[in-house]
Design an enzyme around this catalytic site. Structure first.
Site, PDB file in Angstrom:
ATOM      1  N   HIS A   1     -27.005   9.135   1.547  1.00 38.89           N
ATOM      2  CA  HIS A   1     -25.829   9.046   0.651  1.00 38.89           C
ATOM      3  C   HIS A   1     -24.666   9.865   1.223  1.00 38.89           C
ATOM      4  O   HIS A   1     -24.003  10.609   0.510  1.00 38.89           O
ATOM      5  CB  HIS A   1     -26.202   9.533  -0.757  1.00 38.89           C
ATOM      6  CG  HIS A   1     -27.086   8.559  -1.488  1.00 38.89           C
ATOM      7  ND1 HIS A   1     -26.605   7.401  -2.058  1.00 38.89           N
ATOM      8  CD2 HIS A   1     -28.419   8.565  -1.727  1.00 38.89           C
ATOM      9  CE1 HIS A   1     -27.603   6.735  -2.620  1.00 38.89           C
ATOM     10  NE2 HIS A   1     -28.723   7.409  -2.427  1.00 38.89           N
TER      11      HIS A   1
ATOM     12  N   GLU B   1     -33.245   8.723  -1.171  1.00 41.61           N
ATOM     13  CA  GLU B   1     -32.866   7.447  -0.545  1.00 41.61           C
ATOM     14  C   GLU B   1     -32.212   7.601   0.829  1.00 41.61           C
ATOM     15  O   GLU B   1     -31.171   7.009   1.099  1.00 41.61           O
ATOM     16  CB  GLU B   1     -31.937   6.680  -1.500  1.00 41.61           C
ATOM     17  CG  GLU B   1     -32.624   6.345  -2.812  1.00 41.61           C
ATOM     18  CD  GLU B   1     -31.735   5.619  -3.805  1.00 41.61           C
ATOM     19  OE1 GLU B   1     -32.252   4.767  -4.542  1.00 41.61           O
ATOM     20  OE2 GLU B   1     -30.520   5.904  -3.863  1.00 41.61           O
TER      21      GLU B   1
ATOM     22  N   ASP C   1     -21.165  11.184  -2.081  1.00 37.74           N
ATOM     23  CA  ASP C   1     -22.046  10.026  -1.914  1.00 37.74           C
ATOM     24  C   ASP C   1     -21.446   9.082  -0.883  1.00 37.74           C
ATOM     25  O   ASP C   1     -20.432   9.393  -0.258  1.00 37.74           O
ATOM     26  CB  ASP C   1     -22.282   9.325  -3.265  1.00 37.74           C
ATOM     27  CG  ASP C   1     -23.693   8.777  -3.364  1.00 37.74           C
ATOM     28  OD1 ASP C   1     -24.044   7.927  -2.528  1.00 37.74           O
ATOM     29  OD2 ASP C   1     -24.452   9.199  -4.247  1.00 37.74           O
TER      30      ASP C   1
HETATM   31  C1  ACM Z   1     -31.318   8.605  -7.391  1.00 40.89           C
HETATM   32  O1  ACM Z   1     -31.300   7.949  -8.417  1.00 40.89           O
HETATM   33  N1  ACM Z   1     -30.975   8.053  -6.239  1.00 40.89           N
HETATM   34  C2  ACM Z   1     -31.731   9.994  -7.395  1.00 40.89           C
END
Ligand code: ACM
Ligand code: ZN
Length: 489
Positions: free
Chosen positions: A189, A253, A126
């Site tokens: 991420h 995201e 991440d």
């Molecule tokens: C997430 O909660 N970003 C998958």
């Protein structure tokens, strides 16, 4: 009533009891109960468990373990016929935002087995860290494996899993009939990877491992062959460690600020007749999916990563984001015949306080009728931005995960009965020194108070640069949209 969780699908109590000690007969035999089903008989011959597979026998033994806790001296004569409602039953643990040791993970694996959960989804990469060793790209953990602090708190968070560690977890899970699905989150991420290898970004950005939370603009460039080559090599190493059908490639995201201005990304959009940056993500992911499909593997993606609607190949959608357009994206994938893993944010996310996500709400979640036919199973994720240690992990996870486990396995839901049985299950948690929440259904005011406290603290940990980047992205996309409209006129 038998105090079992998940409750078996058919129980017949008989007259008589079986004194301890007794014989346990395990018999592999043809059965209509499927790969994971089992039949248990307790009578004068002892305990007999029958199943098609070792896995079915294993689940029978998990049931027996719970019976032995309820009945100290003698087991009642009975017959159980049991098999799961869904074949994917998952728990996700984020080991990036905070790091958990192999021993800490194994303790949770033991609980997963008892709850008949068969998938451990391991979130390993991440913005705030890269937690899996790569031989070909050592800087991923040497640079990406550690962050100095989180929004100035001065507390270093570091650690990664060596290949030995990974093998140990995979092997332990195998003994417990649990598949491990690693998540390598791309293209978003991805900041820890970019901190290690800046050429993976659109503009060779030099940056540090993320020290705050939120949605960051440090994402992989989708227009450079060198990025694809890097990811293919990396995935080859991942495949070696995880001998399972599925690999999770995130997709969530991905803030496309850089993609909007990157010449390589924009060229890729034009050359491939893509409509916009969402479709560019679909193009990017399709390349990954095809690569993995070519090696006999399949991919999972979070539903907000499928907004472009153009991912091709063998992929499963994990439904978490419940906004109108993201829900529609999941429906669209279902219409194409794809399977769904159900992880709704407002019901199954274990990282939010009980005031927002009480046990009752988690248990009573109703599957969306538009997905029903394609549901592969349920999964409860624990993100660990605000989960600093294993005690907190357990407080957030249990008992809500127990509720999801029952809904995953048992065909009929009965919350009142679940609560009665849960009291017995708490004895097991006590024996195993699991620090479960003592107040999973707080009173209204207490719940609201805890929630406000949680969000005030969470806000302090958000990287303000991320918020600025989100605003800038929105603005740029609006401008682009307007100028495209003008051109059309
Ligand atoms: C997430 O909660 N970003 C998958
Ligand atoms: Zn780019």
């Amino acid at each position: 009533m038998l105090k079992l969780i998940p409750y078996p699908n058919k129980v017949t109590l008989k007259e008589g009891v079986l004194e301890k000690p007794y014989k346990i007969n395990e018999i592999k035999t043809l059965s209509s109960l499927g790969e994971e089903g089992y039949k248990m008989t307790i009578d004068n011959d002892g305990v007999t468990i029958k199943a098609v597979s070792d896995k079915g026998l294993f689940y029978g033994k998990q049931t027996l373990k719970q019976l032995e806790i309820q009945y100290k001296n003698a087991l009642p004569f009975l017959e159980i016929e049991d098999s799961p409602q869904y074949s994917y039953r998952g728990y996700m643990l984020d080991c990036v935002r905070h790091f958990f040791t192999v021993e800490e993970i194994k303790k949770q694996i033991d609980m997963l087995a008892l709850l008949k959960i068969n998938t451990f989804h391991w979130h390993l990469t991440d913005d705030q860290g890269w937690r899996i060793k790569s031989d070909k790209y050592p800087l991923l953990t040497e640079v990406g494996g550690s962050r100095k602090q989180t929004m100035g708190d001065g507390i270093k968070v570091e650690g990664y899993y060596s290949k030995e560690d990974i093998r140990e977890i995979v092997d332990y899970c195998k003994q417990n009939y649990i598949n491990v699905i690693p998540e390598i989150d791309i293209p978003g991420h991805f900041r820890a990877a970019i901190a290690a290898y800046p050429h993976l970004s659109c503009f060779q950005q030099k940056t540090i491992v993320g020290e705050g939370y939120g949605i960051s603009p440090y994402i992989a460039c989708a227009g450079k062959q060198s990025v694809y080559d890097f990811l293919y090599d990396l995935l080859d190493e991942i495949l070696e460690l995880f001998p399972y059908e599925y690999i999770h490639l995130g997709g969530d995201e991905a803030l496309k600020l850089n993609w909007i201005t990157c010449p390589d990304c924009q060229k890729t959009i034009q050359e491939n007749n893509l409509k916009n940056e969402e479709e560019l993500q679909g193009y990017f992911m399709t390349k990954m999916v095809k690569y993995l499909n070519g090696k006999g593997r399949k991919v999972i993606n979070w539903n907000d990563g499928m907004l472009g609607g153009n991912i091709q190949g063998d992929i499963v959608v994990q439904y978490w984001k419940e906004s109108k357009e993201c829900k529609q994206a999941a429906y669209d994938e279902v219409k194409k015949g794809r399977k769904v893993i159900v992880s709704p944010f407002f019901s199954f996310y274990l990282d939010y306080p009980a005031g927002m996500t009480p046990l009752k709400k988690t248990y009573n979640y109703k599957i969306d009728i538009n997905m029903e036919g394609n549901v592969w199973g349920l999964e409860a994720p624990l993100w660990t931005e605000h989960v600093e240690n294993v005690n907190k992990l357990e407080e957030m996870t249990y008992p809500r995960l127990i509720a999801v486990a029952e809904r995953n396995w048992t065909k009929r839901a009965d919350y009142k009965s679940f609560l009665t049985r849960l009291k017995y299950f708490y004895k097991i948690l006590d024996m195993r020194k699991i620090a479960y929440s003592k107040n999973p259904n707080p009173f209204f005011l207490k719940g609201k108070f805890d929630m406000i406290k949680f969000f005030v603290n969470a806000l302090k940990k958000v990287d303000k640069e991320n918020i600025k980047a989100q605003r800038a992205t929105k603005k740029l996309l609006n401008q682009k949209y307007k100028s495209a409209q003008k051109e059309r006129k």
